[in-house]
Design an enzyme around this catalytic site. Structure first.
Site, PDB file in Angstrom:
ATOM      1  CB  THR A  35      -0.848   0.009   1.232  1.00  0.00           C
ATOM      2  OG1 THR A  35      -0.103  -0.152   2.498  1.00  0.00           O
ATOM      3  CG2 THR A  35      -1.847  -0.981   1.042  1.00  0.00           C
ATOM      4  CB  SER A  67      30.013  -6.965   5.338  1.00  0.00           C
ATOM      5  OG  SER A  67      28.976  -7.755   5.964  1.00  0.00           O
ATOM      6  CB  SER A 130      18.391  -3.479   1.632  1.00  0.00           C
ATOM      7  OG  SER A 130      16.967  -3.902   1.425  1.00  0.00           O
ATOM      8  CG  ASP A 174      10.659  -1.947   3.684  1.00  0.00           C
ATOM      9  OD1 ASP A 174       9.614  -2.113   4.277  1.00  0.00           O
ATOM     10  OD2 ASP A 174      11.120  -2.657   2.631  1.00  0.00           O
TER      11      ASP A 174
HETATM   12  C1  GLA Z   1       9.020  -4.160   0.279  1.00  0.00           C
HETATM   13  C2  GLA Z   1       9.092  -2.690   0.007  1.00  0.00           C
HETATM   14  C3  GLA Z   1       8.316  -1.780   0.630  1.00  0.00           C
HETATM   15  C4  GLA Z   1       6.714  -2.509   0.767  1.00  0.00           C
HETATM   16  C5  GLA Z   1       6.675  -3.810   1.056  1.00  0.00           C
HETATM   17  C6  GLA Z   1       5.240  -4.225   0.782  1.00  0.00           C
HETATM   18  O1  GLA Z   1       9.396  -4.281   1.624  1.00  0.00           O
HETATM   19  O2  GLA Z   1      10.536  -2.175   0.128  1.00  0.00           O
HETATM   20  O3  GLA Z   1       8.325  -0.467   0.413  1.00  0.00           O
HETATM   21  O4  GLA Z   1       6.174  -1.948  -0.525  1.00  0.00           O
HETATM   22  O5  GLA Z   1       7.790  -4.556   0.121  1.00  0.00           O
HETATM   23  O6  GLA Z   1       4.337  -3.950   1.718  1.00  0.00           O
END
Ligand code: GLA
Length: 387
Positions: A35, A67, A130, A174
Site C-alpha cells: 500500500t 562486512s 537493506s 521499510d
Molecule cells: C517491500 C518494500 C516496501 C513495501 C513492501 C510491501 O518491503 O520495500 O516499500 O512496498 O515490500 O508492503
C-alpha cells in the site's frame, strides 16, 4: 556486539581509537502490504535485530567497507567523489547509494570513512536488512559530518537511494520503520502525507511471531517493480473517472463503482488489493485501539488471502506456513509479511500456544517442503542509535 565490531575494526585498520558503533533496526509489517507506493497506510514496527556499523572518518577521500557477514569478499574500496552508479552491484551499493544521495542533496562528505558492518537479520528473510543498512549509513553520515537532516529525511534518502541507485522501486515503509522505530510500538503511517502515529503493541496474553520460510524466489525485484507499475496504470485509468491522487484515496464502495475504468482484469485485482488492504489497515489499527485483537487477526488473514489471490505475491512455501498456522488453536491471525515471493510470515499467537505453534508448524512445513522454518518472537525496538 560493540566489542566484536571494535575488535574487527582494530584488526583491519590498526586501531579502534575514536571509532563509534551504531545500530539501525530491521522491521516487520503487521498489516498494510503493498500500500505504501499507492498512497495508503502501513503498520510496521522496528525490530531489535538489524545492522551494526563501526565507523571512523578518514583524512583522505577513500571509503573502506567491510562486512562481517561476507568475510570471504573481504575489504571493498570506493571514493567519496566516485559514487556514480556502478553496474557491478553488490551489498556496498546500499551504503554507496545513500552517500550518493546525500551528495545529490548538497551534503558532500568532506572526507572518506572506514566502515565495518555486521547484520543479524537472516539473509533474504524480508525483514528489511537493506533498509536497515541504508538508514544506518545515513545515521552515521549525519553523526560524523554533522549533516542537518531529520530521521524522516534519513528514511526518504534511503528510499531514494534504493529506487535510484539500486533500481528497486520500493515505497517508504521499510526505511521509515527503521528510522522512526519506537520500542514496543508499531507505526501507523499514512504514506500519502507521511503523517504517523505510534500505537503501543500490548497484546494481552499473545505475542507477535515471525516465521522465516527460508525461501527467497528469484526475480523478486522485477516482480515487485511490475506490481508497482500495474498499480500506476490502474490509477491513471481510474483518474479518468475519479478525482484521486492515489489508490489509497478510494473506499471499497468507490472502487467498486469506478473499477470498470480499468481495462484489464489483472490490473483490477492489483488495484482492488491496494484499495481494500489500505482500508483493512485503518480498520486493524482501530481494532487494536479497541482491544479487539480477534478482529485484528481476521483482518491479517484477509490481508493474506488478498495478497495471495489478487496481488499474487505469495508462493507455495509461504501459503503452507499460513494455512498450517490457521489450523493451530491459539493462532489469532497469520499472513505473509513484506514484499513477498518468500521471506517470512507474521502471526499473532496466544502465549500458551507458542510452543505448539513452533512445533506443529515447524513439523508440517518440513514434511511438506523439506525445509526447516525458523521462528522469532518479535521484540519491538527503537530506531537508530549509538551504542
Ligand atoms: C517491500 C518494500 C516496501 C513495501 C513492501 C510491501 O518491503 O520495500 O516499500 O512496498 O515490500 O508492503
Amino acid at each position: 556486539m560493540k566489542e566484536k565490531l571494535l575488535e574487527k575494526f582494530a584488526e583491519l585498520f590498526g586501531d579502534a581509537e575514536g571509532v563509534k558503533v551504531y545500530f539501525a533496526p530491521g522491521r516487520v509489517n503487521l498489516i498494510g502490504e503493498h500500500t505504501d507506493y499507492n498512497g495508503g497506510h502501513v503498520f510496521p514496527c522496528a525490530l531489535t535485530i538489524g545492522t551494526y556499523g563501526a565507523a571512523r572518518k578518514r583524512t583522505d577521500n577513500k571509503l573502506h567497507f567491510y562486512s562481517m557477514n561476507f568475510e570471504r569478499v573481504g575489504m571493498q574500496e570506493a571514493a567519496v567523489d566516485a559514487l556514480e552508479k556502478e553496474k557491478d552491484s553488490d551489498w556496498t551499493n546500499y551504503p554507496k547509494g545513500v552517500m550518493w544521495t546525500f551528495a545529490k542533496r548538497g551534503y558532500e562528505m568532506p572526507c572518506g570513512l572506514d566502515l565495518v558492518l555486521f547484520g543479524n537479520i537472516p539473509n533474504g528473510s524480508g525483514l528489511s536488512s537493506s533498509a536497515s543498512l541504508e538508514v544506518l549509513t545515513g545515521f552515521i553520515l549525519r553523526d560524523l559530518y554533522g549533516f542537518d537532516v531529520t530521521n524522516t529525511d534519513l528514511a526518504l534518502i534511503g528510499q531514494y537511494a534504493e529506487n535510484n541507485y539500486n533500481g528497486m522501486n520500493c515505497g517508504i515503509m521499510d526505511q521509515f520503520a527503521s528510522a522512526m522505530g519506537k520500542k514496543d510500538n508499531a507505526i501507523f503511517l499514512d504514506t500519502a502525507t507521511l503523517s504517523y502515529e505510534y500505537a503501543p503493541i500490548e497484546l494481552e496474553g499473545a505475542k507477535v511471531v515471525v516465521t522465516n520460510s527460508k525461501v527467497k524466489h528469484s526475480l523478486v525485484n522485477s516482480a515487485y517493480n511490475q506490481r508497482r507499475s500495474e498499480c500506476e496504470t490502474a490509477l491513471s485509468e481510474l483518474q479518468n473517472v475519479a478525482d484521486i491522487k492515489g489508490l489509497g484515496d478510494l473506499s471499497e464502495e468507490e472502487f467498486e463503482k469506478y473499477k470498470t475504468a480499468i481495462k484489464d482484469d489483472v490490473r483490477v485485482r492489483r488495484a482492488k488489493h491496494a484499495v481494500y488492504e489500505n482500508r483493512r489497515t485503518i480498520r486493524a489499527v482501530e481494532a487494536l485501539k479497541n482491544n479487539d485483537i480477534v478482529l485484528f487477526g481476521e483482518l491479517m488473514n484477509a490481508s493474506h488471502v488478498s495478497l495471495r489471490d489478487d496481488y499474487e505475491v505469495s508462493c507455495e512455501e509461504i501459503d503452507i506456513l499460513v494455512d498450517e498456522a490457521w489450523k493451530i488453536s491459539g493462532v489469532i491471525g497469520s499472513r505473509i509479511t513484506g514484499g513477498g515471493f518468500g521471506g517470512c510470515t507474521v502471526s499473532i499467537v496466544k502465549d500458551e500456544a507458542i510452543d505448539t505453534f513452533k512445533e506443529q508448524l515447524g513439523k508440517a512445513y518440513e514434511e511438506k517442503t523439506g525445509k526447516t522454518a525458523e521462528f522469532y518472537i518479535v521484540e519491538i525496538g527503537d530506531g537508530p542509535y549509538i551504542l
